[in-house]
Every structure is written in structure tokens, then in C-alpha cells.
Design an enzyme around this catalytic site. Structure first.
Site, short mmCIF file in Angstrom:
data_model
loop_
_atom_site.label_atom_id
_atom_site.label_comp_id
_atom_site.label_asym_id
_atom_site.label_seq_id
_atom_site.Cartn_x
_atom_site.Cartn_y
_atom_site.Cartn_z
N CYS A 30 44.91 40.78 35.96
CA CYS A 30 44.33 40.91 37.29
C CYS A 30 42.96 40.21 37.37
O CYS A 30 42.67 39.31 36.57
CB CYS A 30 44.22 42.38 37.68
SG CYS A 30 43.93 42.63 39.46
N ASP A 50 39.87 50.70 38.23
CA ASP A 50 39.43 51.18 39.54
C ASP A 50 38.94 52.60 39.47
O ASP A 50 38.09 53.01 40.27
CB ASP A 50 40.58 51.06 40.55
CG ASP A 50 40.83 49.61 40.86
OD1 ASP A 50 40.29 49.12 41.84
OD2 ASP A 50 41.51 48.95 40.05
N LYS A 110 45.17 47.97 37.89
CA LYS A 110 46.25 47.19 38.50
C LYS A 110 47.59 47.43 37.81
O LYS A 110 47.66 47.51 36.58
CB LYS A 110 45.86 45.71 38.41
CG LYS A 110 46.84 44.71 38.98
CD LYS A 110 47.18 44.93 40.43
CE LYS A 110 45.97 44.98 41.33
NZ LYS A 110 46.27 45.48 42.68
C1 RUB Z 1 41.59 44.81 41.13
C2 RUB Z 1 41.64 45.51 39.81
C3 RUB Z 1 40.41 45.39 38.95
C4 RUB Z 1 39.50 46.59 39.21
C5 RUB Z 1 38.14 46.40 38.55
O1 RUB Z 1 42.64 45.22 41.98
O2 RUB Z 1 42.57 46.18 39.45
O3 RUB Z 1 40.75 45.40 37.59
O4 RUB Z 1 39.31 46.76 40.60
O5 RUB Z 1 37.38 45.40 39.20
P1 RUB Z 1 42.66 44.73 43.50
P2 RUB Z 1 35.81 45.27 38.87
O6 RUB Z 1 42.69 43.22 43.48
O7 RUB Z 1 43.91 45.32 44.06
O8 RUB Z 1 41.41 45.25 44.19
O9 RUB Z 1 35.72 45.16 37.39
O10 RUB Z 1 35.41 44.01 39.58
O11 RUB Z 1 35.14 46.49 39.41
#
Ligand code: RUB
Length: 312
Positions: free
Chosen positions: A131, A202, A213
Site C-alpha cells: 500500500c 491505520d 490495508k
Molecule cells: C492507506 C494505508 C496506510 C495507512 C498508514 O490506506 O493502509 O498503510 O493509512 O498511512 P488508504 P500513514 O489508501 O485506504 O487510506 O503511514 O501515512 O499514516
């Protein structure tokens, strides 16, 4: 239903449609939108003002179901406003500094996660990710900047192709990078000498379960099969406080049309955006408080962010 102005509605729509993507970006843009709405709206009574803000906060926090970093930020701002402001004008004066404070907490925690995570990457490493996580890409780019010789494998991340965002960042940073389809993730770990897997997250629950994800648990299982360490880069503002009192973290399901726009009639399509990774599959969480076992998360939250435990 409350009346939302176009400016606020645009951010809600951008979050829903993934034009604003990744938990940290969602939290930053979400609290900024909330604070600017709070400065724009006018009410003569403080209870009416708060009622409007609470409704706006629910709309923002339900734009994506699995985003506690945004929810925690909105709770933080509302809690402080309710305890500090005795009039609408006082609340309006306070709200932007509270939102800036939360954004700074997010940015500061991200800087620390990146710094600690980069220490964990050895020279001459093959890294795999999934992701697009700004924390994971930050770690990889920092390790490269430190002169470590690294190579990256990543998944395309169906159905919304967030792997392409990661791929562009890696190529821009001149890191040797290879993309595979999601279903090749085990193949890569097996055949390409992956030394470490790092993904973002998340949410993290009171039991140390991480949510990220869809596909992340498969990656963790493949890593375990080959004895490759699996790390989660996560700032603790993503703690889902509702899990402390027994609730289960919500998993977002997205529209079937993202998977197939024009499917044959009668076909059912499931499109879960996220999945859980149990703590026993995770070697360490890379957080702003250091790298530790996911099972310790509740103790660390209690010490560092007691305000989150007031949320539920
Ligand atoms: C994004 C996702 C990322 C986390 C962490 O999913 O799974 O791994 O949100 O992101 P989506 P960060 O594209 O559905 O939002 O490390 O930038 O907080």
C-alpha cells in the site's frame, strides 16, 4: 442532518474518495477542516455551537470508518474547547491553536517513527512494503539518505493502486524498486531474499492488533513462514480507544464498483479496505515512543496520551 458549507464538504468528499489518503494525511487534513469550519460558523449560544461542531466531527470521523487518528484529534479539540472556552468567541480563538497542536503532535511523532525505523534497517537490505504509508516510505527514504544500500519490493495494492504512489516516491528517491501484483507477495518473500517487511497502519487496538490495508495480514503470514521480521510503522495517535472498553474496531467496506465497474448481473463483490494483523505476527511496532512489542501498547498510551482514554 446539519448544513455543511462547500469548503468542509469538499474535504469530507476528498477523504471518502481517497483523494486524501493514508491515516496521517487524513488526520491532518481532517482536523484542519474541522478547525476552519469552527472559525467560520456563527452561533450566539455556546451549547448550540458545540452541538454543531459535534455533528461536524461525526461526519468527518465517519467519512472513513477505520481512522482513529482523525477521531482522536477531533475528540482532543472538542474536549479542550469544552473545558477551556466560556463563550463562542473564546472557542473560536482557541480552536486553531488546538488543531495546530494536534497537527504538530502528528508531525513530531512521524519524524520520530521515521528516525527509529531507519535505525532498524541494515545496510544491504531488501525491504518489502504494501500500500502507501507515509511513515513506511519516510523510513525507507531516510535509510537510503543515510547511505544504506537498499532495494524495495512493493505491491500494486488493488483495487485503488496505492502501491503506485509508493512506487513513484521510491523511484523519485532513486531507490531500486520492483512492483508486483498483490498475489505475488509470498513469491517475492520466498524468492527475493527479503530481509524485513515494513507496512503502515491505520489503527492499533488495546490488545496490540494492528489494522492496515487489506493484504497486510497475508504479507505478515508470508513473512512468518519465511522467518522474515515484520514491522508496523505507526504513530500512537492511531490508538483506537474504543477497544479499551471492549468495542471492536470497525473495518471499512468500500463500494464494489472499485473492484469491477460493470460486473455481470447477480455477482456479489466484497471490497474490504482493511484487515487485522494479530500481535503474534508482528515483531515490533515502530512508534514515536520507540520500537516495542505490540502487546505493550496500552501501557505506553496510558503514559504518553492519557487524553485518548477519556474519549469513550
Ligand atoms: C492507506 C494505508 C496506510 C495507512 C498508514 O490506506 O493502509 O498503510 O493509512 O498511512 P488508504 P500513514 O489508501 O485506504 O487510506 O503511514 O501515512 O499514516
Amino acid at each position: 442532518m446539519i448544513e455543511l458549507d462547500d469548503k468542509f464538504q469538499k474535504i469530507v468528499d476528498d477523504i471518502r474518495a481517497l483523494r486524501i489518503q493514508g491515516a496521517t494525511n487524513i488526520a491532518i487534513e481532517g482536523v484542519k477542516a474541522f478547525s476552519s469550519l469552527a472559525e467560520r460558523i456563527d452561533f450566539s449560544s455556546l451549547p448550540d455551537y458545540f452541538e454543531h461542531l459535534k455533528k461536524a466531527s461525526i461526519i468527518l470521523s465517519t467519512a472513513r470508518a477505520t481512522e482513529p487518528a482523525l477521531r482522536n484529534g477531533l475528540h482532543f479539540i472538542l474536549y479542550e474547547l469544552e473545558h477551556q472556552a466560556s463563550s463562542v468567541s473564546e472557542a473560536k480563538e482557541l480552536v486553531s491553536s488546538l488543531s495546530q497542536k494536534y497537527v504538530e503532535m502528528l508531525k513530531d511523532s512521524k519524524r520520530k517513527v521515521i528516525s527509529y525505523g531507519a535505525h532498524r534497517i541494515r545496510d544491504n537490505s531488501v525491504i518489502m512494503t504494501h500500500c502507501h504509508s507515509s511513515l513506511s516510505t519516510g523510513i525507507i527514504i531516510e535509510a537510503h539518505r543515510q547511505g544504506k544500500n537498499i532495494e524495495v519490493f512493493l505491491t500494486e495494492t488493488r483495487p485503488k493502486w496505492q502501491g503506485r504512489i509508493t512506487a513513484k516516491e521510491m523511484v523519485d528517491a532513486e531507490i531500486p524498486t520492483t512492483m508486483v501484483v498483490d498475489s505475488a507477495m509470498r513469491y517475492v518473500i520466498n524468492r527475493h531474499n527479503v530481509d524485513i517487511v515494513i507496512t503502515g497502519a491505520d489503527a492499533i487496538t488495546s490488545q496490540g492488533t494492528v489494522i492496515n490495508k487489506i493484504g497486510t495480514r497475508l504479507l505478515a503470514l508470508a513473512a512468518r513462514e519465511m522467518d522474515v521480521p515484520f514491522y508496523t510503522a505507526i504513530n500512537l495517535l492511531k490508538y483506537d480507544a474504543s477497544t479499551t472498553i471492549g468495542k471492536l474496531s470497525a473495518i471499512e467496506f468500500r463500494p464494489p464498483s472499485e473492484v469491477w465497474e460493470d460486473p455481470p448481473k447477480g455477482l456479489k463483490i466484497l471490497n474490504p479496505a482493511f484487515e487485522t494483523v494479530s500481535r503474534d505476527l508482528i515483531d515490533g511496532v515502530i512508534t514515536e515512543a520507540g520500537i516495542f512489542a505490540p502487546s505493550l501498547v496500552y501501557m505506553i498510551i496510558k503514559e504518553n496520551y492519557p487524553f485518548m482514554l477519556l474519549n469513550e
